[in-house]
Motif scaffolding. Structure first.
Motif, PDB file in Angstrom:
ATOM      1  N   CYS A 243       0.716  -1.153  -0.251  1.00 30.91           N
ATOM      2  CA  CYS A 243      -0.137   0.010  -0.126  1.00 30.91           C
ATOM      3  C   CYS A 243       0.832   1.071  -0.050  1.00 30.91           C
ATOM      4  N   TYR A 244       1.966   1.392   0.766  1.00 30.09           N
ATOM      5  CA  TYR A 244       2.781   2.441   0.895  1.00 30.09           C
ATOM      6  C   TYR A 244       3.539   2.574  -0.576  1.00 30.09           C
ATOM      7  N   PHE A 245       3.965   1.465  -1.397  1.00 29.63           N
ATOM      8  CA  PHE A 245       4.608   1.442  -2.458  1.00 29.63           C
ATOM      9  C   PHE A 245       3.591   2.258  -3.438  1.00 29.63           C
ATOM     10  N   LYS A 246       2.241   1.625  -3.395  1.00 25.83           N
ATOM     11  CA  LYS A 246       1.129   2.227  -4.204  1.00 25.83           C
ATOM     12  C   LYS A 246       1.156   3.824  -4.306  1.00 25.83           C
ATOM     13  N   ALA A 247       1.059   4.312  -3.213  1.00 22.92           N
ATOM     14  CA  ALA A 247       0.918   5.777  -2.656  1.00 22.92           C
ATOM     15  C   ALA A 247       2.232   6.357  -3.207  1.00 22.92           C
ATOM     16  N   TRP A 248       3.337   5.609  -2.832  1.00 21.15           N
ATOM     17  CA  TRP A 248       4.687   6.551  -3.346  1.00 21.15           C
ATOM     18  C   TRP A 248       4.647   6.184  -4.972  1.00 21.15           C
ATOM     19  N   ARG A 249       4.320   5.220  -5.732  1.00 23.58           N
ATOM     20  CA  ARG A 249       4.344   5.281  -7.119  1.00 23.58           C
ATOM     21  C   ARG A 249       3.581   6.386  -7.618  1.00 23.58           C
ATOM     22  N   ARG A 250       2.288   6.508  -7.191  1.00 26.35           N
ATOM     23  CA  ARG A 250       1.511   7.469  -7.595  1.00 26.35           C
ATOM     24  C   ARG A 250       1.975   8.764  -7.490  1.00 26.35           C
ATOM     25  N   GLN A 251       2.615   9.109  -6.464  1.00 20.02           N
ATOM     26  CA  GLN A 251       3.331  10.432  -6.263  1.00 20.02           C
ATOM     27  C   GLN A 251       4.317  10.637  -7.192  1.00 20.02           C
ATOM     28  N   ILE A 252       5.242   9.443  -7.498  1.00 23.97           N
ATOM     29  CA  ILE A 252       6.348   9.811  -8.455  1.00 23.97           C
ATOM     30  C   ILE A 252       5.948  10.095  -9.700  1.00 23.97           C
ATOM     31  N   LEU A 253       4.727   9.482  -9.995  1.00 24.45           N
ATOM     32  CA  LEU A 253       4.355   9.645 -11.434  1.00 24.45           C
ATOM     33  C   LEU A 253       3.698  10.891 -11.644  1.00 24.45           C
ATOM     34  N   GLU A 254       2.824  11.469 -10.793  1.00 24.76           N
ATOM     35  CA  GLU A 254       2.260  12.759 -10.681  1.00 24.76           C
ATOM     36  C   GLU A 254       3.486  13.888 -10.814  1.00 24.76           C
ATOM     37  N   THR A 255       4.622  13.697  -9.968  1.00 24.26           N
ATOM     38  CA  THR A 255       5.650  14.579  -9.989  1.00 24.26           C
ATOM     39  C   THR A 255       6.404  14.773 -11.505  1.00 24.26           C
ATOM     40  N   ALA A 256       6.476  13.309 -12.087  1.00 24.02           N
ATOM     41  CA  ALA A 256       7.156  13.427 -13.473  1.00 24.02           C
ATOM     42  C   ALA A 256       6.173  14.134 -14.204  1.00 24.02           C
ATOM     43  N   SER A 257       4.946  13.980 -14.130  1.00 26.86           N
ATOM     44  CA  SER A 257       3.843  14.419 -15.147  1.00 26.86           C
ATOM     45  C   SER A 257       3.830  16.075 -15.046  1.00 26.86           C
ATOM     46  N   ASN A 258       4.298  16.536 -13.983  1.00 31.59           N
ATOM     47  CA  ASN A 258       4.175  17.880 -13.718  1.00 31.59           C
ATOM     48  C   ASN A 258       5.513  18.642 -14.077  1.00 31.59           C
ATOM     49  N   LEU A 259       6.499  18.115 -14.628  1.00 31.72           N
ATOM     50  CA  LEU A 259       7.553  18.448 -15.335  1.00 31.72           C
ATOM     51  C   LEU A 259       7.220  18.993 -16.656  1.00 31.72           C
ATOM     52  N   LYS A 260       7.177  20.341 -17.028  1.00 31.51           N
ATOM     53  CA  LYS A 260       6.886  20.569 -18.289  1.00 31.51           C
ATOM     54  C   LYS A 260       7.804  20.104 -19.329  1.00 31.51           C
ATOM     55  N   SER A 261       9.055  19.964 -19.213  1.00 29.92           N
ATOM     56  CA  SER A 261      10.172  19.702 -20.231  1.00 29.92           C
ATOM     57  C   SER A 261      10.194  18.108 -20.487  1.00 29.92           C
ATOM     58  N   LEU A 262       9.577  17.275 -19.396  1.00 27.33           N
ATOM     59  CA  LEU A 262       9.840  16.001 -19.501  1.00 27.33           C
ATOM     60  C   LEU A 262       8.822  15.511 -20.497  1.00 27.33           C
ATOM     61  N   LYS A 263       9.493  14.553 -21.571  1.00 28.98           N
ATOM     62  CA  LYS A 263       8.614  13.959 -22.545  1.00 28.98           C
ATOM     63  C   LYS A 263       8.622  12.411 -22.578  1.00 28.98           C
ATOM     64  N   LYS A 264       9.455  11.956 -21.844  1.00 26.11           N
ATOM     65  CA  LYS A 264       9.545  10.467 -21.910  1.00 26.11           C
ATOM     66  C   LYS A 264      10.061   9.878 -20.158  1.00 26.11           C
ATOM     67  N   PHE A 265       8.995   9.139 -19.683  1.00 31.23           N
ATOM     68  CA  PHE A 265       9.576   8.804 -18.288  1.00 31.23           C
ATOM     69  C   PHE A 265       9.320   7.144 -18.262  1.00 31.23           C
ATOM     70  N   MET A 266      10.673   6.370 -18.597  1.00 32.69           N
ATOM     71  CA  MET A 266      10.787   5.149 -18.697  1.00 32.69           C
ATOM     72  C   MET A 266      10.932   4.493 -17.259  1.00 32.69           C
ATOM     73  N   HIS A 267      10.131   3.382 -16.760  1.00 33.56           N
ATOM     74  CA  HIS A 267      10.013   2.767 -15.580  1.00 33.56           C
ATOM     75  C   HIS A 267       9.354   1.432 -15.742  1.00 33.56           C
ATOM     76  N   CYS A 268       9.702   0.776 -14.556  1.00 34.29           N
ATOM     77  CA  CYS A 268       9.118  -0.460 -14.423  1.00 34.29           C
ATOM     78  C   CYS A 268       8.539  -0.472 -12.886  1.00 34.29           C
ATOM     79  N   LEU A 269       8.143   0.413 -12.411  1.00 34.72           N
ATOM     80  CA  LEU A 269       7.751   0.347 -11.111  1.00 34.72           C
ATOM     81  C   LEU A 269       6.479  -0.583 -10.852  1.00 34.72           C
TER      82      LEU A 269
END
Length: 274
Positions: A243-269
């Motif tokens: 459950c902690y991992f799921k919340a953290w994963r959601r937070q990381i993806l939201e942080t990445a999506s808020n970066l205006k310059s970021l076009k590609k975020f490759m992960h296997c979380l």
């Protein structure tokens, strides 16, 4: 009576170099190293074109060679490096049979036009040859390497001081807050950050995605081991950690999506990543 002249075949040295290179590329490494180079100068030149392509200096072949073959390979490499008609723009160093300090620095000195460096990705090497080679590779734009944790900051500092055009970094190994801070402060124009198959904490990942790297377009954290605040694997299977991992994963993806310059975020979380 008119004497018929026999049609003479062109000499071996006058054969088309491109055709020779294609033929030589079909030979085994044993035949390439011990045969054509010693026929004539034209065949030697064609062999060098086969082993060391015009734009890419790929030295990983030496990993699959036996001892006597490696000696021949380095001999031909020395000849190729000393020629003035070589304009390599990228270099792949060996993974297993690394060159010594002086040989590595000599290669760097003779290849100042290199713009992409790929250091061994499955061994941890000393930072000294890397550190000294950067003095000659000041035009590099891409740098990938795997080093021990206590060596990375020296290399990153050297790159930041000498390589003003660097826009892509591959850091493969154990990444701490110290290395993350070196990346953030030393490379404000960084566009691509590759951390694949590395070990890092969730805090380090958050630092790299906090927006200070304003030009960051691509981040790769495939197959990384991400640790929580207690130094444990984030992919632990018990329910509370999941459950902690799921919340953290959601937070990381939201942080990445808020970066205006970021076009590609490759992960296997995901739980399935081993």
């Amino acid at each position: 009576m008119q004497i018929m002249k026999k049609k003479q075949n062109p000499p071996w040295k006058d054969l088309d170099p491109c055709v020779l290179s294609k033929i030589f590329s079909c030979l085994s490494p044993q035949d390439q190293l011990f045969g054509p180079p010693y026929v004539c100068r034209a065949w030697l030149s064609a062999t060098l074109d086969t082993l060391f392509h015009n734009s890419e200096l790929d030295l990983r072949l030496i990993d699959s060679l036996e001892k006597i073959q490696r000696t021949r390979f380095t001999h031909l490499l020395r000849i190729a490096i000393n020629r003035c008609d070589r304009n390599w723009v990228s270099i792949h160093l060996p993974n297993k049979n690394s060159f010594g300090y002086f040989a590595t620095v000599y290669i760097a000195e003779k290849t100042p036009s290199i713009s992409s460096v790929f250091w061994p990705t499955d061994v941890s090497s000393s930072h000294v040859p890397v550190y000294m080679s950067v003095f000659y590779w000041r035009k590099i734009r891409v740098f990938h390497a795997r080093l021990n944790p206590n060596q990375w900051c020296n290399v990153l500092t050297q790159l930041a001081d000498l390589c003003n055009n660097l826009v892509e970094i591959g850091v493969h190994g154990t990444i701490t807050e110290k290395e993350a801070l070196c990346i953030i402060q030393g490379f404000p124009r960084l566009k691509v950050l590759d951390l694949s198959e590395s070990i890092l904490s969730s805090e380090v990942l958050g630092m790299l995605l906090d927006g200070r790297l304003e030009n960051l377009r691509e981040v790769n954290i495939l197959h990384c081991l991400v640790l929580d605040d207690e130094g444990k694997n984030m992919l632990e299977r018990d329910y509370s950690n999941y459950c902690y991992f799921k919340a953290w994963r959601r937070q990381i993806l939201e942080t990445a999506s808020n970066l205006k310059s970021l076009k590609k975020f490759m992960h296997c979380l995901e739980k399935c990543c081993q």
